[in-house]
Design a protein around this motif. Sequence first.
Motif, PDB file in Angstrom:
ATOM      1  N   SER A 174      96.058 -76.616 131.330  1.00 19.96           N
ATOM      2  CA  SER A 174      96.270 -77.774 132.019  1.00 19.96           C
ATOM      3  C   SER A 174      97.697 -77.529 133.063  1.00 19.96           C
ATOM      4  N   SER A 234      91.200 -83.797 126.556  1.00 11.21           N
ATOM      5  CA  SER A 234      91.409 -84.223 127.493  1.00 11.21           C
ATOM      6  C   SER A 234      92.248 -86.352 127.834  1.00 11.21           C
ATOM      7  N   PRO A 294      94.850 -81.939 132.978  1.00 14.24           N
ATOM      8  CA  PRO A 294      93.943 -81.854 131.966  1.00 14.24           C
ATOM      9  C   PRO A 294      91.922 -81.973 132.106  1.00 14.24           C
TER      10      PRO A 294
END
Length: 657
Positions: free
Chosen positions: A276, A107, A80
């Motif tokens: 991610s 994130s 992330p």
Amino acid sequence: NNNNNNHNNLSLWSSIFAWDHGSRRIVAYTVPFTCTSVSEALCNSTVLGLLGYYVGTEALTAYALLELLLEILQSLLVGPMEGLPTVAAQAVGAKNLTLAGQYVQLSMMLYILVGIPLFVVFGTFTSWLLLTLQWASEEVAHHAQQLVVSLIISKALSAMAQAFSELYNVLDAEIMVGIIEVATCFSVVVGMSLLAIGDELTLDRTGYILIGAELWHVLIYICIVPSFCVCGSSNRNNKKKKKKKKKLLPQKLRHGIWNQCSLTNYRAIRNLLKVSIPISISAVLESMEWSVLGIFAASMGTKEVAAWAIIGTVWEILNSLTYGIGDAAEITVARHLGQGRGWQAQLSAYKSLYLGMMGSSLLTMVFFFVIPYIPPCFTPNTILQELIEECLPLLGIGYWVMTLGEIAWYIVGATSRFDIGTMVHLIVSIMVTVPLGASYTYVFNLNLEGLTSAVVVGYTTIGIILSYLLLAATEWNTVAAQAAAANAARAGNNNNNNNNNNNKMLLLLLFDEEDEWDDLPLKIRRAALQLGYNKGMWNRDEEPPKAEWDWNELDQEDQAAATVMGYTQHTWDNNESSSSSSSSPPPITVATVAYDRGDPGYKATALMSMETALCLALRPKKDGGGGGVLTPATGLGQDLVERLQRAGLRIVVESKP
């Protein structure tokens, strides 16, 4: 057509080597990014050196092994944070600041939710793990258990700070971010150096210094930077308007970070996870690769393990010189893609590759010159120094040949195709790097030079493959259209928006407010010249005399040029002085359809007809917009819009006064 293609290719290559605004923008990003990455690598190296000189080899080994194991653990969580520059830059490029703020919140939340259980388990069983793997003696394992909690806390705080720093980098506050990052590293070095001078440096105090520095790091980003960070809001798409003053961190951005629960924005989660997960897998592969090679080194002896850890640190320092240009390429390319500008994204990508190779050539020569001075900086042990110095020439060669591929990795990521890079990394690691390292160690009985050669060959192979994929297998216009449409579609996906907002599409600008004259598309430049602009006036944000004329005072050619630049009669007249029009007519809605895969009169018409028929036949919702005979837009609505976007059309709906 062949002549046109040749002309376009010549124009592209001449633009790559030109020192223009695009080159200056990349370098402006690269310098603070490189300073940041180099300072972090040097800080880690200084910590290793101080521990080795003033605390002992056991403490050095404990810290190095913890860094190695935490790197593996962090690799599960790094996705992330490392993917944030790509998605945030695309969102900012598409003028969707709320979405960019939500990416920051997402994130951090993903890091915390996944990281807490992993850190608890690792911190509890650190000593047992090192002894089970036979990586350390009981004394080294005891030192590691003392330090592990402090390192975990500092790593978590560092990740939180990274999320904010990535956002501010995208918002063109890279110089401020660079100063903060360098200051944080400097505080760690100064604190440990003062303790070392007083002969009071221990592992416990090292951990406290790291926690204190990272805590200050996070607080400075949350409490202080928003008061100084600015986001430019000039509007050259409407050149007659005076440039607005820069504002503090935009309200929409703050709203996305602090006031909305991003876990309910499923499209944002899906988009962040799309970049991610491959990044995390690639990071795990890289960490496991180094761990496996560390096991190979452990079979040679304890000193080889310490030497290999130091070699890895030197490798990180070399890579940090590439991270700067790589991060710069990622942000600039992603922002152009978010704006739907494929040619500019391609040009920025190629410029980054060119500038990166030029810089790596110079730095490689410097590295070979300072090789004899590097080992004594890490350890006073002469055996370790010899082991390290034998491997450094191979690292220098490897750094130069892998630079192209490293930068290509960032650019491939900017196109949201980290999955391709991860697949390449997986295949090369399994088929090249690890087998070579094993054969060099157990078959040919080579020392650490064999392991270093395996790393160099593996990363060189990855670089060649990724460079080919980037240079020969990327349809930039298609990627740009997809990125812009995806961010525009997500702009209306916030839960607090009404149904009308859900159907709005963000305007895909022909040119952006940050564009200098040399970055403008040719037809925009021609239109600006017709209206009286020149390069100097445009870059200084000055206006020609015709800007004060009424629409009816312009001749037909001037009106056509103004139309190309996005004006209507009302917007042109309304942007004059306050004495223009006292009443504002109701806003009108303007729809624009763009298609760049062939003749729009034939291919686009056929495509729209077939997609309309398929949408009518296959869509689950059979209720129309009311009435009897309906147009496709009225009867099929957003379902048709989404089908056409997936088929390659760019559809823009804009409300104008």
